[in-house]
Design an enzyme around this catalytic site. Structure first.
Site, PDB file in Angstrom:
ATOM      1  N   ASP A 212       0.826  -1.202   0.000  1.00 30.53           N
ATOM      2  CA  ASP A 212       0.000   0.000   0.000  1.00 30.53           C
ATOM      3  C   ASP A 212       0.871   1.268   0.000  1.00 30.53           C
ATOM      4  O   ASP A 212       1.818   1.363   0.791  1.00 30.53           O
ATOM      5  CB  ASP A 212      -0.864  -0.042   1.272  1.00 30.53           C
ATOM      6  CG  ASP A 212      -1.958   0.992   1.292  1.00 30.53           C
ATOM      7  OD1 ASP A 212      -2.830   0.942   0.418  1.00 30.53           O
ATOM      8  OD2 ASP A 212      -1.933   1.869   2.189  1.00 30.53           O
ATOM      9  N   GLU A 278       1.552  -0.290  -4.858  1.00 35.76           N
ATOM     10  CA  GLU A 278       0.615   0.763  -5.256  1.00 35.76           C
ATOM     11  C   GLU A 278       1.425   2.041  -5.465  1.00 35.76           C
ATOM     12  O   GLU A 278       1.826   2.689  -4.502  1.00 35.76           O
ATOM     13  CB  GLU A 278      -0.442   0.980  -4.174  1.00 35.76           C
ATOM     14  CG  GLU A 278      -1.543   1.888  -4.665  1.00 35.76           C
ATOM     15  CD  GLU A 278      -2.305   2.619  -3.561  1.00 35.76           C
ATOM     16  OE1 GLU A 278      -3.315   3.257  -3.877  1.00 35.76           O
ATOM     17  OE2 GLU A 278      -1.881   2.568  -2.387  1.00 35.76           O
ATOM     18  N   HIS A 339     -10.604  -1.177  -5.943  1.00 31.55           N
ATOM     19  CA  HIS A 339     -11.528  -0.817  -4.859  1.00 31.55           C
ATOM     20  C   HIS A 339     -11.495   0.669  -4.530  1.00 31.55           C
ATOM     21  O   HIS A 339     -12.203   1.102  -3.628  1.00 31.55           O
ATOM     22  CB  HIS A 339     -11.151  -1.621  -3.609  1.00 31.55           C
ATOM     23  CG  HIS A 339      -9.790  -1.239  -3.099  1.00 31.55           C
ATOM     24  ND1 HIS A 339      -8.637  -1.480  -3.815  1.00 31.55           N
ATOM     25  CD2 HIS A 339      -9.397  -0.588  -1.979  1.00 31.55           C
ATOM     26  CE1 HIS A 339      -7.598  -1.007  -3.154  1.00 31.55           C
ATOM     27  NE2 HIS A 339      -8.031  -0.454  -2.027  1.00 31.55           N
ATOM     28  N   ASP A 340     -10.629   1.443  -5.180  1.00 25.94           N
ATOM     29  CA  ASP A 340     -10.540   2.880  -4.890  1.00 25.94           C
ATOM     30  C   ASP A 340     -11.147   3.732  -5.995  1.00 25.94           C
ATOM     31  O   ASP A 340     -11.202   4.963  -5.849  1.00 25.94           O
ATOM     32  CB  ASP A 340      -9.064   3.296  -4.723  1.00 25.94           C
ATOM     33  CG  ASP A 340      -8.447   2.756  -3.442  1.00 25.94           C
ATOM     34  OD1 ASP A 340      -9.187   2.549  -2.464  1.00 25.94           O
ATOM     35  OD2 ASP A 340      -7.223   2.534  -3.425  1.00 25.94           O
TER      36      ASP A 340
HETATM   37  C1  NOJ Z   1      -4.562   2.957  -0.751  1.00 21.13           C
HETATM   38  C2  NOJ Z   1      -5.653   1.963  -0.551  1.00 21.13           C
HETATM   39  O1  NOJ Z   1      -5.903   1.289  -1.771  1.00 21.13           O
HETATM   40  C3  NOJ Z   1      -6.842   2.729  -0.036  1.00 21.13           C
HETATM   41  O2  NOJ Z   1      -8.008   1.959  -0.045  1.00 21.13           O
HETATM   42  C4  NOJ Z   1      -6.489   3.233   1.349  1.00 21.13           C
HETATM   43  O3  NOJ Z   1      -7.535   4.042   1.839  1.00 21.13           O
HETATM   44  C5  NOJ Z   1      -5.206   4.062   1.328  1.00 21.13           C
HETATM   45  N1  NOJ Z   1      -4.174   3.476   0.534  1.00 21.13           N
HETATM   46  C6  NOJ Z   1      -4.656   4.226   2.718  1.00 21.13           C
HETATM   47  O4  NOJ Z   1      -4.148   3.010   3.196  1.00 21.13           O
END
Ligand code: NOJ
Ligand code: CA
Length: 552
Positions: A212, A278, A339-340
């Protein structure tokens, strides 16, 4: 076993298809309205039972399943080495890994290194007083002499990145929610504790990690102010200091690469383990996350297709640029949904989503699907009182990530077969048409298109690891490219428009249509031409005398 980055052997994360599971929304085995690991185990056959009828994916990535107060739905972890009771326990997790491996499905976990929950024992200790031995595990600072914040950094969820702690009379840094304090990776004890977390899961047979916001974990030691953006402010971006600054001091520092190399060294102690990250930066900064010698991440996620306008020219430019820029040791990858972000199908429509599926599964690079993408699942319809996502609350409903987190649609029955209890988010209204059971019966459904594409990719190694060549065509509405390896050659032609297109492609009469996004066998060839129906994509097997016209 040490794997060299330059190894010629094709690894599972290069040839396989990754499937992202949002565990909370996948399958609920105990009627509490929240998906769980037992639910995932029950659906493994759907994902890959070894037969040609199942989806045929090769790896699952699970969003965080660890103990958490769920302020940010699991991205606020209070214990890195356990499982949240909502999802199960370490025994169920062990069964999941064994059952997945039996089916040749690898298991990738989410690793959240930037921040913990404020209820993690480390932070509870850290905030208990300035003299506490864990004080320096997080980033604490005094207020400036005039009482103001330590610097101008913002939280990605809006507002400043600093929270005042009245008891110890200092601020702590949080790049996300105040319930997600940032760890201090400059403290060697933090680094050791977090590497131990990776080891804990590697020892339990986990095949890799999605890391992450991995580029954010180191901050400028002097905490200098970020420069303010002036003219380049994107009017569509959310409110708050984070979105009005250039992130030169709070993330993507040069030294972060040393840490990522250490993650890689640890992964390489185990055979065939994969590091995914990510990483959202622009191409020149993003590419560095492979490491200058391929010694960092195997796959920094490539989100460019999610951001590009949906037209043939932009998508082709994005792919060509990637292909031009990547060094030989760096394997590409592509993502359309997660999911974002809102679901792609809600942006481009059902017809173009089929073209997108063919694109994703024929490009040179690892495809990652997001659960429900294979059904054409749409954005949820979430009323104000159903909203759950902290980002939606803080940045506004247009940034609400609940849209892509609604329950997986298994049947046309109650709650789409996700749960016999009340689901934590409402099921998306189109579930009666878009669900596994209904689509399974329809030979031309989106689900059957994904299955066919994955099957073909598996059967034809040139579609997995063959070279990529962009093919010039007159129509700006079409994107055509070729994949080839060891005498196998495929032409992929994608029509991004709602109009019929005739493309001139010399030598094509020798080709054989393998798959159309229409899932029928419509005749497409003229002598040197290729006809594409509206919104159609095709994969054609090419015979020897085909002439490639490369795009300069
Ligand atoms: C990226 C994640 O994909 C997201 O869902 C999360 O809220 C943030 N990082 C913080 O961890
Ligand atoms: Ca449950």
């Amino acid at each position: 076993m040490q794997k060299s980055a330059a190894s010629k052997e094709t690894q599972w994360w290069e040839k396989g298809v990754i499937y992202q599971i949002y565990p909370r929304s996948f399958s609920d085995s105990n009627a509490d309205g929240i998906g769980d690991l037992e639910g995932v185990i029950r659906k493994l056959d759907y994902l890959n039972d070894g037969s040609e009828q199942s989806l045929g994916i090769d790896a699952i990535w699970l969003n965080p399943i660890f103990p958490s107060p769920m302020a940010d739905f699991g991205y606020d972890i209070s214990d890195y080495c356990n499982i949240h009771p909502f999802f199960g326990d370490l025994d169920v997790f062990g069964r999941l890994v064994a059952a997945a491996h039996q089916r040749n499905i690898r298991v990738i976990l989410d690793f959240v290194p930037n921040h913990t929950s404020d209820l993690h024992a480390w932070f509870v200790e850290s905030r208990s007083g300035r003299k506490n031995p864990k004080r320096d595990w997080y980033i604490w600072r005094d207020a400036k002499s005039d009482g103001s914040l330590p610097n101008n950094w913002g939280s990605a969820f809006g507002g400043p990145a600093w929270e005042w702690d009245a008891v110890s009379a200092q601020y702590y840094l949080h790049t996300f929610l105040k319930e997600q304090p940032d760890l201090n990776w400059r403290n060697p004890q933090v680094k050791k504790a977090m590497l131990d977390v990776l080891r804990f899961w590697l020892e339990r047979g986990v095949d890799g990690f999605r890391m992450d916001v991995v580029g954010m974990i180191l901050k400028d030691p002097e905490l200098r102010d970020n420069p303010e953006l002036k003219n380049d402010l994107d009017p569509a971006s959310p409110d708050g200091p984070y979105y009005r600054q250039l992130h030169v001091h709070d993330q993507d520092l040069e030294e972060v690469h040393e840490l990522i190399r250490d993650f890689r060294i640890l992964l390489d102690e185990y055979p065939e383990r994969c590091g995914i990250g990510e990483v959202w930066y622009e191409l020149p900064r993003w590419i560095k996350y492979y490491g200058s010698r391929g010694d960092e991440l195997h796959l920094p996620f490539n989100f460019r297709l999610m951001k590009a306008p949906w037209n043939a020219r932009a998508i082709r430019e994005s792919v060509d640029e990637m292909e031009r820029t990547l060094p030989d040791f760096a394997w590409p990858n592509y993502v359309l949904n997660n999911h974002d972000s809102p679901r792609l199908v809600s942006r481009v429509g059902d017809e173009q989503a089929r073209v997108a599926a063919m694109l994703l599964l024929t490009l040179r690079g690892t495809p990652t699907l997001y659960c429900g993408e294979e059904l054409g699942m749409e954005n949820g319809v979430i009323s104000q009182d159903q909203m759950q996502d902290p980002q939606g609350f803080r940045l506004g409903a247009q940034y609400n990530r609940d849209l892509s987190r609604t329950p997986m649609q298994w049947t046309d029955g109650p709650n789409a077969g996700f749960s016999s209890g009340q689901p934590w988010l409402p099921v998306t209204p189109s579930y009666q048409i878009k669900n596994v059971a209904t689509e399974d019966r329809d030979p031309t459904s989106m689900l059957n298109l994904y299955r066919s594409l994955i099957r073909l990719r598996k059967q034809r190694t040139a579609l997995q690891s063959g070279s990529y060549t962009s093919v010039a065509v007159e129509s700006s509405d079409c994107f055509v490219f070729e994949r080839s390896q060891n005498g196998e050659q495929y032409l992929i032609a994608l029509n991004f428009s709602y109009k019929h297109q005739t493309l001139k492609i010399p030598g094509l009469m020798e080709g054989k249509l393998l798959l159309s996004t229409y899932l029928d066998n419509f005749e497409v060839f003229g002598k040197n031409t290729l006809d594409l129906r509206a919104n159609e994509g095709v994969i054609i097997e090419i015979k020897h005398n085909y002439v490639t016209r490369q795009d300069g």
